[in-house]
Motif scaffolding. Structure first.
Motif, PDB file in Angstrom:
ATOM      1  N   ALA A  31       5.888   3.945   0.074  1.00 25.46           N
ATOM      2  CA  ALA A  31       5.958   4.800   1.254  1.00 25.46           C
ATOM      3  C   ALA A  31       4.597   4.760   1.931  1.00 25.46           C
ATOM      4  N   THR A  32       4.616   4.509   3.227  1.00 28.20           N
ATOM      5  CA  THR A  32       3.412   4.519   4.049  1.00 28.20           C
ATOM      6  C   THR A  32       3.666   5.451   5.221  1.00 28.20           C
ATOM      7  N   LEU A  33       2.639   5.652   6.031  1.00 32.83           N
ATOM      8  CA  LEU A  33       2.787   6.513   7.198  1.00 32.83           C
ATOM      9  C   LEU A  33       2.695   5.695   8.474  1.00 32.83           C
ATOM     10  N   ARG A  34       3.712   5.834   9.319  1.00 33.09           N
ATOM     11  CA  ARG A  34       3.726   5.146  10.614  1.00 33.09           C
ATOM     12  C   ARG A  34       2.685   5.755  11.541  1.00 33.09           C
ATOM     13  N   LYS A  35       2.471   5.100  12.662  1.00 27.43           N
ATOM     14  CA  LYS A  35       1.508   5.565  13.664  1.00 27.43           C
ATOM     15  C   LYS A  35       1.805   7.002  14.105  1.00 27.43           C
ATOM     16  N   ASP A  36       3.099   7.352  14.201  1.00 22.10           N
ATOM     17  CA  ASP A  36       3.458   8.707  14.645  1.00 22.10           C
ATOM     18  C   ASP A  36       3.473   9.720  13.496  1.00 22.10           C
ATOM     19  N   PRO A  39       7.339   8.849   7.829  1.00 26.19           N
ATOM     20  CA  PRO A  39       7.260   7.955   6.671  1.00 26.19           C
ATOM     21  C   PRO A  39       7.975   6.624   6.917  1.00 26.19           C
ATOM     22  N   ARG A  40       7.476   5.588   6.238  1.00 29.58           N
ATOM     23  CA  ARG A  40       8.134   4.289   6.232  1.00 29.58           C
ATOM     24  C   ARG A  40       8.290   3.886   4.766  1.00 29.58           C
ATOM     25  N   ILE A  41       9.477   3.464   4.369  1.00 32.23           N
ATOM     26  CA  ILE A  41       9.738   2.973   3.014  1.00 32.23           C
ATOM     27  C   ILE A  41       9.936   1.468   3.112  1.00 32.23           C
ATOM     28  N   SER A  42       9.210   0.728   2.274  1.00 35.35           N
ATOM     29  CA  SER A  42       9.285  -0.734   2.292  1.00 35.35           C
ATOM     30  C   SER A  42       9.294  -1.264   0.870  1.00 35.35           C
ATOM     31  N   GLY A  43       9.843  -2.446   0.711  1.00 40.10           N
ATOM     32  CA  GLY A  43       9.799  -3.115  -0.579  1.00 40.10           C
ATOM     33  C   GLY A  43       8.449  -3.779  -0.797  1.00 40.10           C
ATOM     34  N   VAL A  44       8.050  -3.829  -2.054  1.00 38.55           N
ATOM     35  CA  VAL A  44       6.774  -4.445  -2.430  1.00 38.55           C
ATOM     36  C   VAL A  44       6.861  -4.822  -3.903  1.00 38.55           C
ATOM     37  N   GLU A  45       6.015  -5.751  -4.327  1.00 42.66           N
ATOM     38  CA  GLU A  45       5.958  -6.133  -5.736  1.00 42.66           C
ATOM     39  C   GLU A  45       4.576  -5.802  -6.285  1.00 42.66           C
ATOM     40  N   PRO A  46       4.426  -4.637  -6.921  1.00 47.47           N
ATOM     41  CA  PRO A  46       3.116  -4.268  -7.463  1.00 47.47           C
ATOM     42  C   PRO A  46       2.691  -5.224  -8.566  1.00 47.47           C
ATOM     43  N   ASP A  47       1.397  -5.419  -8.689  1.00 51.54           N
ATOM     44  CA  ASP A  47       0.846  -6.349  -9.667  1.00 51.54           C
ATOM     45  C   ASP A  47      -0.287  -5.663 -10.417  1.00 51.54           C
ATOM     46  N   PHE A  48      -0.080  -5.418 -11.690  1.00 48.82           N
ATOM     47  CA  PHE A  48      -1.123  -4.857 -12.549  1.00 48.82           C
ATOM     48  C   PHE A  48      -1.873  -6.041 -13.140  1.00 48.82           C
ATOM     49  N   ALA A  49      -3.068  -6.311 -12.645  1.00 48.16           N
ATOM     50  CA  ALA A  49      -3.817  -7.485 -13.089  1.00 48.16           C
ATOM     51  C   ALA A  49      -5.275  -7.123 -13.306  1.00 48.16           C
ATOM     52  N   HIS A  50      -5.795  -7.517 -14.460  1.00 49.68           N
ATOM     53  CA  HIS A  50      -7.212  -7.303 -14.803  1.00 49.68           C
ATOM     54  C   HIS A  50      -7.624  -5.840 -14.638  1.00 49.68           C
ATOM     55  N   LEU A  59       1.202 -11.116   6.084  1.00 55.52           N
ATOM     56  CA  LEU A  59       0.124 -10.849   7.028  1.00 55.52           C
ATOM     57  C   LEU A  59       0.610  -9.976   8.181  1.00 55.52           C
ATOM     58  N   ASP A  60      -0.138  -8.923   8.441  1.00 54.42           N
ATOM     59  CA  ASP A  60       0.099  -8.051   9.584  1.00 54.42           C
ATOM     60  C   ASP A  60       1.499  -7.442   9.618  1.00 54.42           C
ATOM     61  N   SER A  61       2.098  -7.254   8.429  1.00 58.06           N
ATOM     62  CA  SER A  61       3.403  -6.589   8.375  1.00 58.06           C
ATOM     63  C   SER A  61       3.236  -5.131   8.798  1.00 58.06           C
ATOM     64  N   LEU A  62       4.330  -4.477   9.114  1.00 53.55           N
ATOM     65  CA  LEU A  62       4.260  -3.083   9.542  1.00 53.55           C
ATOM     66  C   LEU A  62       3.653  -2.198   8.452  1.00 53.55           C
ATOM     67  N   LYS A  63       4.047  -2.436   7.186  1.00 54.32           N
ATOM     68  CA  LYS A  63       3.484  -1.611   6.111  1.00 54.32           C
ATOM     69  C   LYS A  63       1.994  -1.865   5.961  1.00 54.32           C
ATOM     70  N   SER A  64       1.555  -3.105   6.191  1.00 55.16           N
ATOM     71  CA  SER A  64       0.129  -3.403   6.131  1.00 55.16           C
ATOM     72  C   SER A  64      -0.620  -2.705   7.268  1.00 55.16           C
ATOM     73  N   ARG A  65      -0.056  -2.743   8.441  1.00 58.49           N
ATOM     74  CA  ARG A  65      -0.673  -2.018   9.570  1.00 58.49           C
ATOM     75  C   ARG A  65      -0.771  -0.531   9.258  1.00 58.49           C
ATOM     76  N   ASP A  66       0.315   0.006   8.669  1.00 55.22           N
ATOM     77  CA  ASP A  66       0.297   1.427   8.293  1.00 55.22           C
ATOM     78  C   ASP A  66      -0.884   1.715   7.367  1.00 55.22           C
ATOM     79  N   LEU A  67      -1.048   0.886   6.335  1.00 57.13           N
ATOM     80  CA  LEU A  67      -2.094   1.135   5.334  1.00 57.13           C
ATOM     81  C   LEU A  67      -3.499   0.945   5.896  1.00 57.13           C
TER      82      LEU A  67
END
Length: 159
Positions: A31-36, A39-50, A59-67
């Motif tokens: 869940a991210t926050l839109r410009k207004d 909330p925005r819900i999007s799929g993602v693949e979390p990675d627990f590494a190191h 690149l430049d997806s809406l969820k990335s812009r939100d974050l």
């Protein structure tokens, strides 16, 4: 804000539980926050590494812009009714840190998975945590363990 490594050092059992729940199905919801502010819900693949928690996205997806605009997020493992009774549920909240030095992460990702984003391009975020929650079913009770930065862990049983 705690890094995943810092959280893991403080709460190793809850960290291991959360990692195991996200590993059941690599796909999760963020869940991210839109410009207004909505909330925005999007799929993602979390990675627990190191010792850290990462998410990559197109690149430049809406969820990335939100974050980039507002780094607050909430991450939820994929849950079904069956998974609640079979293993539980995990949620992580905090802030996302945009990561520009991606070369080492991408090399490690390829070494671990054999996969590389097309052209090696993605928006990469390290997720820092302020809250981690687990929900499990024990008998006829739902057990909620919640950790909040600076407050420690709290256990609540609900019927």
């Amino acid at each position: 804000m705690a890094t995943w490594a810092e959280f893991t050092a403080e709460q190793p059992d809850l960290a291991a539980f959360a990692e195991s729940r996200f590993a059941v199905d690599r796909h999760a919801l963020i869940a991210t926050l839109r410009k207004d502010g909505s909330p925005r819900i999007s799929g993602v693949e979390p990675d627990f590494a190191h010792g850290e928690l990462w998410v990559g996205m197109m690149l430049d997806s809406l969820k990335s812009r939100d974050l980039r605009r507002d780094p607050r997020f909430s991450l939820h493992c994929t849950t079904t009714t069956a998974s609640m009774t079979a293993g539980g549920d995990a949620k992580i909240s905090g802030t996302a840190e945009y990561w520009t030095d991606k070369e080492q992460y991408l090399k490690d990702l390829y070494d671990r998975t054999g996969w590389m984003p097309e052209g090696g391009e993605l928006d990469l975020y390290r997720l820092n945590v302020t809250e981690v929650v687990s929900l499990t079913v024990e008998g006829d009770e739902m057990i909620v363990l919640s950790w909040h930065e600076g407050r420690g862990i709290r256990r609540v049983a609900k019927k």
